[in-house]
Design a protein around this motif. Structure first.
Motif, PDB file in Angstrom:
ATOM      1  N   ALA A  43       0.831  -1.215   0.000  1.00  0.00           N
ATOM      2  CA  ALA A  43       0.000   0.000   0.000  1.00  0.00           C
ATOM      3  C   ALA A  43       0.860   1.257   0.000  1.00  0.00           C
ATOM      4  O   ALA A  43       0.562   2.226  -0.708  1.00  0.00           O
ATOM      5  CB  ALA A  43      -0.938  -0.007   1.209  1.00  0.00           C
ATOM      6  N   GLY A  44       1.934   1.271   0.769  1.00  0.00           N
ATOM      7  CA  GLY A  44       2.814   2.440   0.832  1.00  0.00           C
ATOM      8  C   GLY A  44       3.539   2.705  -0.469  1.00  0.00           C
ATOM      9  O   GLY A  44       3.813   3.853  -0.829  1.00  0.00           O
ATOM     10  N   ALA A  45       3.841   1.640  -1.200  1.00  0.00           N
ATOM     11  CA  ALA A  45       4.562   1.796  -2.463  1.00  0.00           C
ATOM     12  C   ALA A  45       3.704   2.444  -3.546  1.00  0.00           C
ATOM     13  O   ALA A  45       4.251   3.047  -4.477  1.00  0.00           O
ATOM     14  CB  ALA A  45       5.071   0.438  -2.947  1.00  0.00           C
ATOM     15  N   VAL A  46       2.388   2.352  -3.430  1.00  0.00           N
ATOM     16  CA  VAL A  46       1.520   2.916  -4.470  1.00  0.00           C
ATOM     17  C   VAL A  46       1.671   4.430  -4.578  1.00  0.00           C
ATOM     18  O   VAL A  46       2.025   4.948  -5.640  1.00  0.00           O
ATOM     19  CB  VAL A  46       0.048   2.484  -4.264  1.00  0.00           C
ATOM     20  N   PRO A  47       1.446   5.204  -3.494  1.00  0.00           N
ATOM     21  CA  PRO A  47       1.637   6.651  -3.633  1.00  0.00           C
ATOM     22  C   PRO A  47       3.104   7.036  -3.814  1.00  0.00           C
ATOM     23  O   PRO A  47       3.406   8.054  -4.447  1.00  0.00           O
ATOM     24  CB  PRO A  47       1.046   7.239  -2.349  1.00  0.00           C
ATOM     25  N   ALA A  48       4.026   6.229  -3.282  1.00  0.00           N
ATOM     26  CA  ALA A  48       5.452   6.524  -3.457  1.00  0.00           C
ATOM     27  C   ALA A  48       5.824   6.440  -4.936  1.00  0.00           C
ATOM     28  O   ALA A  48       6.476   7.337  -5.476  1.00  0.00           O
ATOM     29  CB  ALA A  48       6.305   5.565  -2.631  1.00  0.00           C
ATOM     30  N   ALA A  49       5.409   5.368  -5.602  1.00  0.00           N
ATOM     31  CA  ALA A  49       5.719   5.200  -7.026  1.00  0.00           C
ATOM     32  C   ALA A  49       5.016   6.264  -7.873  1.00  0.00           C
ATOM     33  O   ALA A  49       5.584   6.768  -8.841  1.00  0.00           O
ATOM     34  CB  ALA A  49       5.313   3.804  -7.491  1.00  0.00           C
ATOM     35  N   ARG A  50       3.802   6.598  -7.474  1.00  0.00           N
ATOM     36  CA  ARG A  50       3.069   7.639  -8.209  1.00  0.00           C
ATOM     37  C   ARG A  50       3.806   8.970  -8.117  1.00  0.00           C
ATOM     38  O   ARG A  50       4.031   9.645  -9.114  1.00  0.00           O
ATOM     39  CB  ARG A  50       1.654   7.757  -7.644  1.00  0.00           C
ATOM     40  N   ARG A  51       4.232   9.340  -6.903  1.00  0.00           N
ATOM     41  CA  ARG A  51       4.925  10.629  -6.724  1.00  0.00           C
ATOM     42  C   ARG A  51       6.309  10.605  -7.345  1.00  0.00           C
ATOM     43  O   ARG A  51       6.783  11.598  -7.900  1.00  0.00           O
ATOM     44  CB  ARG A  51       5.002  10.974  -5.232  1.00  0.00           C
ATOM     45  N   ALA A  52       6.991   9.458  -7.277  1.00  0.00           N
ATOM     46  CA  ALA A  52       8.335   9.334  -7.846  1.00  0.00           C
ATOM     47  C   ALA A  52       8.290   9.159  -9.355  1.00  0.00           C
ATOM     48  O   ALA A  52       9.322   9.197 -10.006  1.00  0.00           O
ATOM     49  CB  ALA A  52       9.072   8.159  -7.217  1.00  0.00           C
TER      50      ALA A  52
END
Length: 135
Positions: A43-52
Motif C-alpha cells: 500500500a505504501g509503495a503505491v503513492p510513493a511510485a506515483r509521486r516518484a
C-alpha cells in the motif's frame, strides 16, 4: 489488548483493500503480523511510485504499531499518503482499518506505520524524484 471505540473510515478512497484468509493466520485465527507488514509495504509503495513517477524500493520501516489484532474475515482498508519528499527518497504514512461484523459497521484502526522508499532507475540505482508539475 483493550477494545477500542468504534472508528469511522477516513475520507477518500483507500489505497488497498484486502480480506485476510485462513492461510494468513495462526491456528487461533489471528492474522500474522508479517502478512500485515507486507500488505502495508504494498500500500505504501503505491503513492510513493506515483509521486516518484516510477520504480521505488523500500529502504526503511521507520515505525510500525499494531494497535489491535486482525482476524480472518476482517475487511482491511489501507490508507497511504506521502508525507515527505527528499531528493531521492519519500516517506509514506499508512493507516490500516478493519471492518468487523460488517452488518454492525464495527470499524477499528488496527495498524499504523511510516515507511521510506527510494526512487530507483532501471539499474535499481537511486535517482532524483522529479519536481511536482505546477499548473
Amino acid at each position: 489488548m483493550s477494545d477500542s471505540p468504534k472508528t469511522s473510515l477516513p475520507a477518500g478512497m483507500p489505497t488497498l483493500r484486502v480480506m485476510p484468509m485462513p492461510s494468513d493466520a495462526n491456528i487461533h485465527g489471528d492474522v500474522f503480523g508479517g502478512w500485515i507488514m507486507s500488505q502495508v509495504d504494498i500500500a505504501g509503495a503505491v503513492p510513493a511510485a506515483r509521486r516518484a513517477n516510477g520504480r521505488v524500493a523500500t529502504i526503511a520501516v521507520n515505525s510500525f504499531l499494531f494497535k489491535q489484532p486482525v482476524f480472518v474475515g476482517d475487511l482491511l482498508s489501507f490508507y497511504a499518503e506521502v508525507v515527505k519528499v527528499g531528493n531521492t527518497s519519500l516517506t509514506v504514512s499508512v493507516e490500516v482499518y478493519a471492518e468487523r461484523n460488517r452488518l454492525q459497521a464495527d470499524t477499528v484502526k488496527v495498524t499504523e506505520a511510516t515507511l521510506t522508499y527510494v526512487a530507483t532507475d532501471s539499474s535499481r540505482k537511486p535517482r532524483q524524484i522529479p519536481p511536482l508539475e505546477t499548473i
